[in-house]
Design an enzyme around this catalytic site. Structure first.
Site, mmCIF file in Angstrom:
data_model
loop_
_atom_site.group_PDB
_atom_site.id
_atom_site.type_symbol
_atom_site.label_atom_id
_atom_site.label_comp_id
_atom_site.label_asym_id
_atom_site.label_seq_id
_atom_site.Cartn_x
_atom_site.Cartn_y
_atom_site.Cartn_z
ATOM 1 N N LYS A 35 -40.630 59.092 16.437
ATOM 2 C CA LYS A 35 -39.295 59.516 15.998
ATOM 3 C C LYS A 35 -38.568 58.345 15.323
ATOM 4 O O LYS A 35 -38.988 57.182 15.461
ATOM 5 C CB LYS A 35 -38.502 60.013 17.212
ATOM 6 C CG LYS A 35 -38.241 58.928 18.264
ATOM 7 C CD LYS A 35 -37.696 59.532 19.552
ATOM 8 C CE LYS A 35 -37.480 58.442 20.604
ATOM 9 N NZ LYS A 35 -37.111 59.008 21.904
ATOM 10 N N TYR A 262 -16.742 35.009 5.286
ATOM 11 C CA TYR A 262 -15.488 35.735 5.503
ATOM 12 C C TYR A 262 -14.756 35.226 6.747
ATOM 13 O O TYR A 262 -15.382 35.011 7.789
ATOM 14 C CB TYR A 262 -15.769 37.226 5.705
ATOM 15 C CG TYR A 262 -16.173 37.967 4.455
ATOM 16 C CD1 TYR A 262 -15.277 38.122 3.399
ATOM 17 C CD2 TYR A 262 -17.439 38.520 4.348
ATOM 18 C CE1 TYR A 262 -15.655 38.837 2.270
ATOM 19 C CE2 TYR A 262 -17.822 39.225 3.218
ATOM 20 C CZ TYR A 262 -16.919 39.376 2.185
ATOM 21 O OH TYR A 262 -17.285 40.072 1.066
ATOM 22 N N MET A 310 -22.451 41.676 4.203
ATOM 23 C CA MET A 310 -23.327 42.825 3.961
ATOM 24 C C MET A 310 -24.643 42.385 3.315
ATOM 25 O O MET A 310 -25.709 42.915 3.630
ATOM 26 C CB MET A 310 -22.624 43.853 3.069
ATOM 27 C CG MET A 310 -23.365 45.181 3.002
ATOM 28 S SD MET A 310 -22.597 46.377 1.893
ATOM 29 C CE MET A 310 -21.068 46.716 2.725
#
Ligand code: PLP
Length: 369
Positions: A35, A262, A310
């Site tokens: 799965k 950041y 990101m």
């Protein structure tokens, strides 16, 4: 140089299954759970490797997963373990999957689909021995549901099953309670329907207690070489199949006080060097690793410093470094003599290895070998 790459060692998956087969012994089938795209490793290729290693069955969670795996391996018995909507049920059955039945209403739906397709559906009736998810917790209700399935010409009772809540907690007596409850239900079912397969064990249960093996074990995490107890997989003879790679895109000088990333969450405490790697939380390198992780470069550990972006992370290389742009970086896996396991990353994040590999995003190509 690859921006971000997950290498999947299919030989490791094959050997992990062979290892599980030895642990299970003769009378117990190994069902490889593929799965969530094989826990992030790639379902198709991992299913092939698992079958080569001795798994004789496959399991998935959803209708869409059943459609993918059932079409690819039409000759291998497949179980869809999750709750299915009417549409999902249709997908699962069209792919030839066996399905879980946990309540009378769903039994009726499966029966109607069996009639429509003109051939009986093989069902696994679920007993809630303590997980508190699908299934009745009342043995009498479970037996009644199994009898209803057995008397229905559209259905064939393939299995009776349960799932453990604490198999990975070595001292849990609740595991023993669940095991005792299930053993009783399984014995009652087999007294009436001797051909029905009983299954309960996940990976942790397989290693923990032979009495949990019954006719089949549903193993996921150990197939991928991850330790079900969040320790060292090698202690159980398991080999991790996934490693995560990137490279050093830039090497820069930082003066004491300079910041990276950041929010300026990290500042150089002395003159030092930083490496910039072009991957981040968009790839599944979780933001929780900000100032809380390590990366292998040149066969040595280096701290992840600053906030994970990101698409980028920054790594401190130290006041003296011979690391050059273009060098390989390993976020999970081995390099030189050093290694960082998924279990270590999970512990830093307060989660489990399952979530670490499932979380490596679709943006990261998988290279299988
Ligand atoms: C995912 C799952 C498994 C596999 O568990 P592992 O701990 O990965 O071995 C087994 N049974 C059920 C019902 C599952 O949902």
């Amino acid at each position: 140089m690859t921006r971000a790459l997950a290498r999947i060692d299919l030989g490791a998956i094959e050997r992990n299954c062979a290892r599980l087969k030895v642990e299970l012994g003769e009378g117990t089938e190994l069902c490889a759970v593929v799965k969530a795209d094989g826990y992030g490793h790639g379902a198709d290729a991992c299913a092939s490797a698992a079958l080569a290693g001795g798994a004789s069955r496959l399991a998935v969670a959803t209708g869409a997963e059943a459609a993918q795996i059932g079409r690819r391996f039409p000759q291998v018995p497949l179980l869809t373990m999750g709750a299915l909507s009417a549409d999902d049920l249709e997908d699962a059955l069209a792919a030839g999957s066996e399905v879980a039945v946990w309540r009378e209403g769903f039994r009726e739906l499966v029966s109607a689909r069996g009639r429509a397709q003109g051939r009986p559906v093989r069902v696994h009736v679920k007993y809630d021995s303590g997980m508190g998810r699908l299934g009745s917790a009342d043995p009498a209700e479970v037996l009644a549901l199994i009898r209803a399935c057995a008397e229905d010409p559209q259905l064939e009772v393939a299995g009776v099953w349960t799932h453990f809540a604490t198999a990975d907690e070595p001292d849990s007596s609740f595991f023993d309670q669940q095991l005792e409850r299930f053993a009783e239900v399984a014995a009652a079912v087999k007294a009436e329907l001797p051909g029905v397969a009983a299954h309960a064990a996940n990976s942790a249960a397989v290693f923990r207690d032979r009495r949990s093996h019954f006719d089949m074990a549903r193993c996921g995490v150990a197939v991928y070489g991850l330790d079900p107890f969040q320790g060292d997989p090698a202690e159980r003879g398991l080999v991790p199949a996934m490693s995560l790679h990137s490279y050093v895109a830039d090497v820069k000088r930082f003066a004491a006080g300079d910041s990276a990333g950041y929010g300026r969450t990290w500042r150089a405490s002395e003159d030092t060097w930083l490496g910039v790697l072009p991957l981040g939380y968009g790839d599944g390198v979780r933001r929780g690793l900000s100032n809380n992780g390590e990366v292998l470069i040149g066969g040595r550990r280096h701290p992840l410093v600053g906030t994970v972006s990101m698409d980028n992370v920054t790594v401190e290389l130290g006041p003296e470094t011979d690391v050059e742009p273009g060098e390989e970086a390993v976020l999970i896996g081995s390099q030189g003599g050093a290694s960082i396991r998924a279990e270590e990353v999970a512990a830093r994040l307060g989660t489990i290895n399952y979530e670490v590999t499932c979380g490596i995003s679709a943006r990261v190509p998988r290279a299988r070998a």
